[in-house]
Design a protein around this motif. Structure first.
Motif, PDB file in Angstrom:
ATOM      1  N   SER A  93       0.846  -1.311   0.044  1.00  0.00           N
ATOM      2  CA  SER A  93       0.082   0.123  -0.055  1.00  0.00           C
ATOM      3  C   SER A  93       0.905   1.302   0.031  1.00  0.00           C
ATOM      4  N   ARG A  94       0.710   2.027  -0.746  1.00  0.00           N
ATOM      5  CA  ARG A  94       1.440   3.330  -1.241  1.00  0.00           C
ATOM      6  C   ARG A  94       1.496   4.237   0.100  1.00  0.00           C
ATOM      7  N   VAL A  95       0.312   4.996   0.414  1.00  0.00           N
ATOM      8  CA  VAL A  95      -0.058   5.577   1.456  1.00  0.00           C
ATOM      9  C   VAL A  95       0.404   5.133   3.011  1.00  0.00           C
ATOM     10  N   GLU A  96      -0.472   4.032   3.036  1.00  0.00           N
ATOM     11  CA  GLU A  96      -0.458   3.532   4.484  1.00  0.00           C
ATOM     12  C   GLU A  96       0.962   2.430   4.791  1.00  0.00           C
ATOM     13  N   LYS A  97       1.505   2.451   3.652  1.00  0.00           N
ATOM     14  CA  LYS A  97       3.116   1.780   3.346  1.00  0.00           C
ATOM     15  C   LYS A  97       3.072   0.397   4.165  1.00  0.00           C
ATOM     16  N   ASN A  98       1.716  -0.488   3.940  1.00  0.00           N
ATOM     17  CA  ASN A  98       1.905  -1.821   4.533  1.00  0.00           C
ATOM     18  C   ASN A  98       2.568  -2.592   3.339  1.00  0.00           C
ATOM     19  N   LEU A  99       3.171  -3.714   3.866  1.00  0.00           N
ATOM     20  CA  LEU A  99       4.002  -4.546   3.129  1.00  0.00           C
ATOM     21  C   LEU A  99       3.577  -5.774   3.538  1.00  0.00           C
ATOM     22  N   LEU A 100       2.967  -6.736   2.810  1.00  0.00           N
ATOM     23  CA  LEU A 100       2.458  -7.942   3.440  1.00  0.00           C
ATOM     24  C   LEU A 100       2.902  -9.072   2.350  1.00  0.00           C
ATOM     25  N   LEU A 101       3.426 -10.302   2.839  1.00  0.00           N
ATOM     26  CA  LEU A 101       3.722 -11.421   2.110  1.00  0.00           C
ATOM     27  C   LEU A 101       2.925 -12.523   2.557  1.00  0.00           C
ATOM     28  N   ASP A 102       2.175 -13.343   1.740  1.00  0.00           N
ATOM     29  CA  ASP A 102       1.659 -14.194   2.037  1.00  0.00           C
ATOM     30  C   ASP A 102       2.105 -15.633   1.318  1.00  0.00           C
ATOM     31  N   GLY A 103       2.249 -16.772   1.654  1.00  0.00           N
ATOM     32  CA  GLY A 103       2.602 -18.002   0.791  1.00  0.00           C
ATOM     33  C   GLY A 103       1.757 -19.107   1.736  1.00  0.00           C
ATOM     34  N   THR A 104       1.261 -19.966   0.605  1.00  0.00           N
ATOM     35  CA  THR A 104       0.545 -21.263   0.849  1.00  0.00           C
ATOM     36  C   THR A 104       1.059 -22.307   0.142  1.00  0.00           C
ATOM     37  N   LEU A 105       1.667 -23.180   0.968  1.00  0.00           N
ATOM     38  CA  LEU A 105       2.241 -24.496   0.397  1.00  0.00           C
ATOM     39  C   LEU A 105       0.989 -25.652   0.353  1.00  0.00           C
ATOM     40  N   VAL A 106       0.781 -25.945  -0.908  1.00  0.00           N
ATOM     41  CA  VAL A 106      -0.107 -27.128  -0.934  1.00  0.00           C
ATOM     42  C   VAL A 106       0.422 -28.386  -0.907  1.00  0.00           C
ATOM     43  N   ILE A 107       0.298 -29.069   0.142  1.00  0.00           N
ATOM     44  CA  ILE A 107       0.817 -30.457   0.323  1.00  0.00           C
ATOM     45  C   ILE A 107       0.283 -31.532  -0.571  1.00  0.00           C
ATOM     46  N   ASP A 108      -0.980 -31.572  -0.438  1.00  0.00           N
ATOM     47  CA  ASP A 108      -1.900 -32.471  -1.035  1.00  0.00           C
ATOM     48  C   ASP A 108      -3.268 -31.887  -1.215  1.00  0.00           C
ATOM     49  N   SER A 109      -4.442 -32.706  -1.660  1.00  0.00           N
ATOM     50  CA  SER A 109      -5.769 -31.940  -1.595  1.00  0.00           C
ATOM     51  C   SER A 109      -6.304 -31.875  -0.389  1.00  0.00           C
ATOM     52  N   SER A 110      -5.841 -32.358   0.607  1.00  0.00           N
ATOM     53  CA  SER A 110      -6.257 -32.322   2.136  1.00  0.00           C
ATOM     54  C   SER A 110      -5.433 -31.564   3.115  1.00  0.00           C
TER      55      SER A 110
END
Length: 216
Positions: A93-110
């Motif tokens: 976010s340019r004004v609020e200067k928020n920097l977020l990083l999300d990562g999801t590792l899909v091991i299998d369907s469950s």
């Protein structure tokens, strides 16, 4: 094609409110205009929360929040790690200067593992999701590293597409229960109840939300 949705919300302890979203499909991208809390029914209508966005699903989203004059950039990508799919999302976010990083590792369907990090506030969360019975039942324990606390959630899909969610936050001692239904023909609705077990007067908070979709 034009698509529009109207959203109405009502909480037991506050006034009712409405929101509206208008979407235009332009090939691979979508143009969207949204008004959140567009009208409050016990006061003068307010249209102060206008936002505009340009989205390519699975690739990027650019949001402009008019009152804050803030631009938010979000980029999504997937890579293979040890033959497993890793979905990554970067948000700035340019004004609020928020920097977020999300990562999801899909091991299998469950099974999948999600990590979230907010570099501005220092919030870091690690969540494990396990689905059982073809996805009808899901358990999600979540550990908040910054608060050294656990959150728990369980989802149960029942006949007709309804979903019941139960949750508990150990840091706030808030117990929640939610019932939702989504339909491509009749819109969607959600009924929620929460109870703060740390309060002396344990009075549940109730809210209801409904969304109607239109095509033009």
């Amino acid at each position: 094609m034009w698509k529009a949705s109207m959203n109405g919300q009502c909480a037991a302890e506050s006034s009712a409110a409405a929101a509206a979203t208008f979407t235009i499909n332009a090939g691979d991208v979508k143009l969207k205009a949204a008004l959140s809390e567009a009208a409050t029914f016990n006061a003068i209508p307010s249209f102060s929360n206008l936002s505009l966005s340009l989205e390519k699903p699975g690739s990027f989203i650019v949001d402009y929040h008019a009152p804050k004059q803030d631009l938010r950039f979000q980029f999504m990508n997937s890579i293979r790690v040890l033959d497993k799919r890793l979905n990554m999302t970067y948000t700035h976010s340019r004004v609020e200067k928020n920097l977020l990083l999300d990562g999801t590792l899909v091991i299998d369907s469950s099974n999948k593992v999600t990590a979230n990090c907010d570099f501005e506030s220092g919030i870091r969360k690690l969540k494990y999701s396990y689905s059982h019975g073809g996805g009808d039942t899901t358990f999600e324990p979540c550990y908040d590293v910054s608060k050294n606390s656990w959150d728990f959630a369980a989802f149960q899909r029942i006949h007709g597409g309804d979903v019941v969610k139960a949750s508990y936050q150990t840091s706030t001692k808030v117990l929640g229960l939610e019932w939702s239904r989504s339909s491509p023909f009749n819109g969607s609705f959600k009924v929620s109840a929460s109870l703060n077990l740390a309060e002396e007067a344990k009075i549940p908070k109730l809210s209801a939300e409904s969304t109607w979709d239109f095509e033009m």
